[in-house]
Design a protein around this motif. Structure first.
Motif, PDB file in Angstrom:
ATOM      1  N   GLU A   1       0.837  -1.209   0.000  1.00 36.04           N
ATOM      2  CA  GLU A   1       0.000   0.000   0.000  1.00 36.04           C
ATOM      3  C   GLU A   1       0.871   1.257   0.000  1.00 36.04           C
ATOM      4  O   GLU A   1       0.547   2.240  -0.694  1.00 36.04           O
ATOM      5  N   LYS A   2       1.974   1.238   0.741  1.00 36.38           N
ATOM      6  CA  LYS A   2       2.879   2.398   0.769  1.00 36.38           C
ATOM      7  C   LYS A   2       3.539   2.601  -0.594  1.00 36.38           C
ATOM      8  O   LYS A   2       3.709   3.742  -1.050  1.00 36.38           O
ATOM      9  N   GLN A   3       3.912   1.509  -1.249  1.00 35.97           N
ATOM     10  CA  GLN A   3       4.468   1.617  -2.600  1.00 35.97           C
ATOM     11  C   GLN A   3       3.442   2.232  -3.552  1.00 35.97           C
ATOM     12  O   GLN A   3       3.786   3.070  -4.400  1.00 35.97           O
ATOM     13  N   ALA A   4       2.193   1.832  -3.397  1.00 37.89           N
ATOM     14  CA  ALA A   4       1.127   2.357  -4.251  1.00 37.89           C
ATOM     15  C   ALA A   4       0.900   3.846  -3.984  1.00 37.89           C
ATOM     16  O   ALA A   4       0.624   4.616  -4.920  1.00 37.89           O
ATOM     17  N   ASP A   5       1.008   4.255  -2.731  1.00 37.76           N
ATOM     18  CA  ASP A   5       0.886   5.676  -2.401  1.00 37.76           C
ATOM     19  C   ASP A   5       1.944   6.492  -3.138  1.00 37.76           C
ATOM     20  O   ASP A   5       1.673   7.600  -3.611  1.00 37.76           O
ATOM     21  N   THR A   6       3.157   5.941  -3.223  1.00 35.90           N
ATOM     22  CA  THR A   6       4.239   6.627  -3.921  1.00 35.90           C
ATOM     23  C   THR A   6       3.924   6.760  -5.406  1.00 35.90           C
ATOM     24  O   THR A   6       4.133   7.825  -6.007  1.00 35.90           O
ATOM     25  N   VAL A   7       3.385   5.696  -6.003  1.00 36.82           N
ATOM     26  CA  VAL A   7       3.003   5.743  -7.419  1.00 36.82           C
ATOM     27  C   VAL A   7       1.905   6.786  -7.625  1.00 36.82           C
ATOM     28  O   VAL A   7       1.943   7.561  -8.593  1.00 36.82           O
ATOM     29  N   THR A   8       0.935   6.808  -6.725  1.00 33.26           N
ATOM     30  CA  THR A   8      -0.148   7.794  -6.817  1.00 33.26           C
ATOM     31  C   THR A   8       0.397   9.215  -6.728  1.00 33.26           C
ATOM     32  O   THR A   8       0.035  10.087  -7.525  1.00 33.26           O
ATOM     33  N   TYR A   9       1.289   9.430  -5.771  1.00 30.94           N
ATOM     34  CA  TYR A   9       1.908  10.758  -5.601  1.00 30.94           C
ATOM     35  C   TYR A   9       2.663  11.162  -6.867  1.00 30.94           C
ATOM     36  O   TYR A   9       2.538  12.299  -7.345  1.00 30.94           O
ATOM     37  N   ASN A  10       3.440  10.230  -7.409  1.00 28.66           N
ATOM     38  CA  ASN A  10       4.224  10.525  -8.611  1.00 28.66           C
ATOM     39  C   ASN A  10       3.324  10.843  -9.805  1.00 28.66           C
ATOM     40  O   ASN A  10       3.646  11.698 -10.633  1.00 28.66           O
ATOM     41  N   THR A  11       2.182  10.148  -9.886  1.00 28.36           N
ATOM     42  CA  THR A  11       1.243  10.404 -10.981  1.00 28.36           C
ATOM     43  C   THR A  11       0.647  11.797 -10.879  1.00 28.36           C
ATOM     44  O   THR A  11       0.577  12.539 -11.873  1.00 28.36           O
ATOM     45  N   ILE A  12       0.217  12.148  -9.683  1.00 32.14           N
ATOM     46  CA  ILE A  12      -0.393  13.472  -9.498  1.00 32.14           C
ATOM     47  C   ILE A  12       0.638  14.577  -9.680  1.00 32.14           C
ATOM     48  O   ILE A  12       0.351  15.638 -10.266  1.00 32.14           O
ATOM     49  N   GLU A  13       1.871  14.338  -9.222  1.00 34.55           N
ATOM     50  CA  GLU A  13       2.944  15.312  -9.422  1.00 34.55           C
ATOM     51  C   GLU A  13       3.216  15.514 -10.911  1.00 34.55           C
ATOM     52  O   GLU A  13       3.355  16.646 -11.392  1.00 34.55           O
ATOM     53  N   LEU A  14       3.269  14.402 -11.658  1.00 36.87           N
ATOM     54  CA  LEU A  14       3.469  14.489 -13.103  1.00 36.87           C
ATOM     55  C   LEU A  14       2.313  15.222 -13.775  1.00 36.87           C
ATOM     56  O   LEU A  14       2.523  16.006 -14.711  1.00 36.87           O
ATOM     57  N   LEU A  15       1.131  15.002 -13.278  1.00 32.67           N
ATOM     58  CA  LEU A  15      -0.058  15.667 -13.833  1.00 32.67           C
ATOM     59  C   LEU A  15       0.065  17.175 -13.707  1.00 32.67           C
ATOM     60  O   LEU A  15      -0.281  17.924 -14.624  1.00 32.67           O
ATOM     61  N   HIS A  16       0.574  17.625 -12.559  1.00 31.41           N
ATOM     62  CA  HIS A  16       0.738  19.067 -12.335  1.00 31.41           C
ATOM     63  C   HIS A  16       1.832  19.665 -13.219  1.00 31.41           C
ATOM     64  O   HIS A  16       1.785  20.856 -13.550  1.00 31.41           O
ATOM     65  N   LYS A  17       2.804  18.834 -13.601  1.00 30.07           N
ATOM     66  CA  LYS A  17       3.943  19.335 -14.373  1.00 30.07           C
ATOM     67  C   LYS A  17       3.744  19.224 -15.884  1.00 30.07           C
ATOM     68  O   LYS A  17       4.528  19.782 -16.649  1.00 30.07           O
ATOM     69  N   THR A  18       2.726  18.476 -16.305  1.00 30.50           N
ATOM     70  CA  THR A  18       2.540  18.191 -17.725  1.00 30.50           C
ATOM     71  C   THR A  18       1.495  19.110 -18.328  1.00 30.50           C
ATOM     72  O   THR A  18       0.365  19.174 -17.847  1.00 30.50           O
ATOM     73  N   PHE A  19       1.892  19.814 -19.399  1.00 31.82           N
ATOM     74  CA  PHE A  19       0.980  20.763 -20.025  1.00 31.82           C
ATOM     75  C   PHE A  19      -0.060  20.047 -20.878  1.00 31.82           C
ATOM     76  O   PHE A  19      -1.248  20.328 -20.814  1.00 31.82           O
TER      77      PHE A  19
END
Length: 208
Positions: A51-69
């Protein structure tokens, strides 16, 4: 246009696949937990780690979403998909911790069956997500979503029968409350898988 964007923004699909694989791993640990209580704490710890690994993937996805035009899918769809997938593992972690904290000594066949249905749903989610990068796969993706819906319906039937049996036959009120909580959490896992399927179906409608 959709196809042209794929090569430059494939990272989102890699992250979806990583998370879906973790959902399957967590579900397998839950089935193993239900099969052999001798390894209870080891299995619960394994689910927590996944579950903690999945949280990291979720965080990385949302972070990428904020950075991607420019994103390969609608921004809201990306956010909903990854967060609903994360809900699956949050609930599996809740189930494992509840079994441990409630000091449940023996699991029922109905609880094990619900865990197996959770795994079945997670495997179908993984298969559907793996095809999502190419809308030419739309027919196969929709068929997988229908399978998830069917498995969720099966889980509803199992839970209703389990609840009926529990209130009819279980003499210990404390044990009844404990098992009822486990049944409800596991059935909700399949609900979240169905939510993921619904999001994917919407993506197909928008982009195919």
């Amino acid at each position: 246009m959709f196809g042209r964007l794929m090569p430059t923004e494939g990272k989102f699909f890699e992250l979806f696949n990583q998370h879906a694989e973790l959902c399957v791993k967590g579900s397998k640990e839950m089935v193993a937990l239900m099969t052999n209580f001798d390894d209870l704490e080891i299995r619960v710890h394994a689910i927590e780690s996944i579950e903690k690994q999945a949280d990291t993937v979720t965080y990385n996805t949302i972070e990428l979403l904020h950075k991607t035009f420019i994103t390969p899918l609608d921004r809201d769809d990306i956010h909903k998909l990854i967060t609903r997938m994360d809900d699956i593992l949050d609930l599996l972690e809740d189930a494992g911790q509840t079994i441990s904290l409630y000091d449940i000594r023996e699991i029922t066949p109905e609880a094990k069956r619900l865990a197996e249905l959770c795994l079945g749903c997670a495997e179908k989610v993984k298969a559907a997500v793996a095809l999502l990068h190419n809308m030419d796969n739309s027919r196969e993706i929709l068929a997988l979503c229908e399978e998830i819906d069917r498995l969720e319906s099966d889980a509803d039937h199992v839970m209703r029968a389990a609840m009926s049996k529990l209130f009819r036959d279980e003499p210990d009120v404390r044990n009844l409350i404990k098992l009822k909580a486990i049944y409800e959490i596991l059935e909700t896992v399949t609900d979240r898988c169905e939510d993921v399927a619904n999001i994917i179906e919407g993506i197909i409608v928008e982009n195919a």
